[in-house]
Design an enzyme around this catalytic site. Structure first.
Site, PDB file in Angstrom:
ATOM      1  N   CYS A 271     -48.244 -56.690 -19.720  1.00 49.22           N
ATOM      2  CA  CYS A 271     -48.899 -58.006 -19.587  1.00 49.22           C
ATOM      3  C   CYS A 271     -48.220 -58.948 -18.602  1.00 49.22           C
ATOM      4  O   CYS A 271     -48.810 -59.303 -17.580  1.00 49.22           O
ATOM      5  CB  CYS A 271     -48.948 -58.674 -20.958  1.00 49.22           C
ATOM      6  SG  CYS A 271     -49.978 -57.764 -22.106  1.00 49.22           S
TER       7      CYS A 271
HETATM    8  N1  NAD Z   1     -50.083 -53.809 -25.132  1.00 56.59           N
HETATM    9  C1  NAD Z   1     -50.083 -55.101 -25.402  1.00 56.59           C
HETATM   10  O1  NAD Z   1     -49.148 -55.602 -26.004  1.00 56.59           O
HETATM   11  C2  NAD Z   1     -51.212 -56.016 -24.982  1.00 56.59           C
HETATM   12  C3  NAD Z   1     -51.209 -57.317 -25.462  1.00 56.59           C
HETATM   13  C4  NAD Z   1     -52.243 -58.176 -25.123  1.00 56.59           C
HETATM   14  C5  NAD Z   1     -53.247 -57.716 -24.275  1.00 56.59           C
HETATM   15  N2  NAD Z   1     -53.237 -56.453 -23.800  1.00 56.59           N
HETATM   16  C6  NAD Z   1     -54.347 -56.034 -22.935  1.00 56.59           C
HETATM   17  O2  NAD Z   1     -55.182 -55.145 -23.650  1.00 56.59           O
HETATM   18  C7  NAD Z   1     -55.718 -54.157 -22.770  1.00 56.59           C
HETATM   19  C8  NAD Z   1     -55.381 -52.761 -23.272  1.00 56.59           C
HETATM   20  O3  NAD Z   1     -53.972 -52.592 -23.265  1.00 56.59           O
HETATM   21  P1  NAD Z   1     -53.217 -51.498 -24.111  1.00 56.59           P
HETATM   22  O4  NAD Z   1     -51.797 -51.897 -24.110  1.00 56.59           O
HETATM   23  O5  NAD Z   1     -53.892 -51.255 -25.411  1.00 56.59           O
HETATM   24  O6  NAD Z   1     -53.428 -50.219 -23.177  1.00 56.59           O
HETATM   25  P2  NAD Z   1     -53.139 -48.690 -23.558  1.00 56.59           P
HETATM   26  O7  NAD Z   1     -52.903 -47.983 -22.249  1.00 56.59           O
HETATM   27  O8  NAD Z   1     -52.149 -48.591 -24.649  1.00 56.59           O
HETATM   28  O9  NAD Z   1     -54.519 -48.187 -24.164  1.00 56.59           O
HETATM   29  C9  NAD Z   1     -55.689 -48.099 -23.455  1.00 56.59           C
HETATM   30  C10 NAD Z   1     -56.475 -46.910 -23.984  1.00 56.59           C
HETATM   31  O10 NAD Z   1     -57.714 -46.884 -23.287  1.00 56.59           O
HETATM   32  C11 NAD Z   1     -58.038 -45.534 -22.991  1.00 56.59           C
HETATM   33  N3  NAD Z   1     -58.995 -45.532 -21.901  1.00 56.59           N
HETATM   34  C12 NAD Z   1     -58.786 -45.628 -20.581  1.00 56.59           C
HETATM   35  N4  NAD Z   1     -59.947 -45.599 -19.907  1.00 56.59           N
HETATM   36  C13 NAD Z   1     -60.917 -45.486 -20.836  1.00 56.59           C
HETATM   37  C14 NAD Z   1     -62.331 -45.399 -20.764  1.00 56.59           C
HETATM   38  N5  NAD Z   1     -62.963 -45.423 -19.585  1.00 56.59           N
HETATM   39  N6  NAD Z   1     -63.000 -45.308 -21.914  1.00 56.59           N
HETATM   40  C15 NAD Z   1     -62.356 -45.263 -23.096  1.00 56.59           C
HETATM   41  N7  NAD Z   1     -61.026 -45.340 -23.242  1.00 56.59           N
HETATM   42  C16 NAD Z   1     -60.316 -45.438 -22.105  1.00 56.59           C
HETATM   43  C17 NAD Z   1     -56.706 -44.894 -22.695  1.00 56.59           C
HETATM   44  O11 NAD Z   1     -56.765 -43.494 -22.843  1.00 56.59           O
HETATM   45  C18 NAD Z   1     -55.802 -45.567 -23.731  1.00 56.59           C
HETATM   46  O12 NAD Z   1     -55.782 -44.844 -24.941  1.00 56.59           O
HETATM   47  C19 NAD Z   1     -55.151 -54.484 -21.400  1.00 56.59           C
HETATM   48  O13 NAD Z   1     -56.064 -55.301 -20.708  1.00 56.59           O
HETATM   49  C20 NAD Z   1     -53.915 -55.282 -21.715  1.00 56.59           C
HETATM   50  O14 NAD Z   1     -53.572 -56.167 -20.663  1.00 56.59           O
HETATM   51  C21 NAD Z   1     -52.233 -55.579 -24.146  1.00 56.59           C
END
Ligand code: NAD
Length: 434
Positions: A271
């Protein structure tokens, strides 16, 4: 449509589809399941789908027993996006990284929407949670959904509700972190609030999807800028012979108007190093240059070089160079007590030290083997910390201050400790703050 969907939500008969089962999607799935909703999880990663269906977890702080419990409650994971039609709500939690030009890479969002659109039907809610610039929901999602002949606000409902997950933070859970939500229309808003209100203690309505998108960016830019500020303060304080950590602890006793941020070896995670640049990019369209964001980015990105310079100076005092020294990096996750290595400054430090000729090793109780990363390769396994192991290294670099490290043992047996986290409060001949 609206009434029927609201009724399904309030009676918990709605099927909730979570798309993207990572750090954000997985805890959200567990929460909807816990409350009694049937949850369908979608992910393009077949290995994740298979593991979840076996009741396993791939995220350290999410116990397998919780996934197994959700399975018993009807949760199912799938890579078959045609099953999107079974869901009454589809919540998108896919990655939003930067490309190599440090510009927003919306390809995950666009791919997801394009895989879902053919299977959308009347009476569904679509919620985007991925962090992104203001305008994404109504410029990228809305036209794609309406091109399918579904009117947003009437046939289907569209909201943006930013994720605020803080992995490893034991003080807050998905349920207790208030959730901001903005809809394309007031009907969208109403349904979004009803869905999230069913599983989260406090929902915070905002007037539009753009306001909701901007809220998340403000939160993360606030952090990035303040971390940049304390990192700069650390450098000034060090030159003046003042311990910045002591100063922050003292300032934090002020009961109003001050929030403590802590300096470190650089920014990490999915992030804070990334999200601010989503706004920088979009602001250009409006002729605005986001100077605070750029400046904080510059200071934060320079921190690994600062740490390496301090380490080189400390070795130099001991008549050694980085070249040929054995250096043990403690903690390669981007923050304490998690197993997430995304954008970790520790990896940048390891690379810089290796490029300068050091023999680099690492120890991290959360990451037993250095994983395959797209841009970084180290064929290494975590070193078990023992007095004998510690004494072997010319220098131990504390990069991530996991609670599981035995700090007394490290202080006692390491020849030289370069502490980039302000963990050691008392000065000692073998400790150098960086
Ligand atoms: N990790 C955090 O602490 C956090 C906190 C706040 C916001 N976010 C935001 O949330 C969002 C997701 O982050 P995350 O950390 O969960 O990512 P992550 O990489 O842990 O998970 C994303 C998942 O999406 C899947 N994916 C990718 N493309 C896909 C598709 N086309 N269809 C279906 N699934 C698909 C991946 O295989 C993965 O399992 C981002 O925008 C991030 O900025 C993350």
């Amino acid at each position: 449509m609206k009434k029927q969907l609201l009724a399904k939500i309030s009676s918990r008969k709605a099927v909730v589809g979570i798309v993207g089962l990572g750090y954000v999607g997985l805890p959200l799935m567990l929460r909807f399941s816990e409350v009694g909703y049937k949850v369908l999880g979608f992910d393009i990663d077949g290995s994740k789908v298979a593991r979840l269906n076996k009741g396993q977890s791939y995220i350290e702080h999410i116990p397998a027993r919780e996934v197994a419990k959700a399975r018993k409650g009807g949760f199912e994971a799938t890579a078959d996006f045609s099953r999107a039609k079974e869901a009454d709500a589809l919540i998108l939690c896919v990655p939003t990284p930067l490309n190599k030009y440090r510009e927003p890479d919306l390809s995950f969002i666009i791919d997801t929407v394009e895989s879902l659109v053919p299977h959308l039907r009347k009476g569904q809610l679509v919620s985007l949670e991925s962090t992104t610039y203001p305008g994404t929901t109504d410029e990228e999602l809305l036209p794609r959904i309406e091109a399918r002949g579904l009117k947003v606000g009437k046939d289907v409902f569209l909201v943006f509700s930013p994720e605020r997950e803080d992995p490893g933070n034991a003080s807050f859970t998905t349920r207790t972190i208030p959730k901001v939500c903005g809809g394309v229309t007031s009907a969208c808003q109403e349904i979004g609030l009803a869905l999230y209100g069913a599983v989260i203690d406090k929902v915070v309505p905002v007037s539009s999807t753009r306001a909701a998108e901007m809220t998340k960016l403000l939160e993360n830019i606030h952090r990035a800028v303040n971390i940049g500020l304390v990192n700069e303060m650390k450098i000034v304080a060090d030159r003046m012979g003042i311990d910045i950590h002591e100063v922050i602890r003292a300032a934090a006793t002020k009961p109003f108007g001050f929030v403590a941020y802590h300096p470190g070896p650089g920014l990490g995670g999915h992030c804070i190093p990334i999200d601010p640049f989503y706004l920088t990019w979009k602001a250009r369209e409006y002729g605005v240059h986001t100077r605070f964001i750029e400046l904080a980015g510059e200071v934060n990105a320079s921190m690994p070089d600062y740490v390496v310079a301090k380490l080189a100076g400390a070795l130099n005092q001991r008549r050694r160079s980085i070249k040929g020294s054995h250096i043990l990096v403690l903690g390669i996750a981007y923050k304490k007590d998690v197993d997430d290595m995304r954008e970790s400054p520790s990896v940048i430090l390891m690379e810089k030290l290796r490029d300068l000729g050091a023999e680099v090793a690492y120890s991290d109780p959360h990451i037993p083997v250095f994983p395959r990363l797209r841009e970084h390769t180290f064929e290494l396994a975590s070193v078990a910390l023992t007095p004998q192991a510690l004494a072997k290294y010319d220098c131990v670099l504390l990069a991530t201050d996991h609670a599981r490290f035995d700090y007394d043992m490290i202080r006692k047996y390491a020849r030289l400790i370069v502490d980039s986290r302000g963990k050691y409060l008392e000065p000692a001949p073998n400790i150098v703050k960086a």
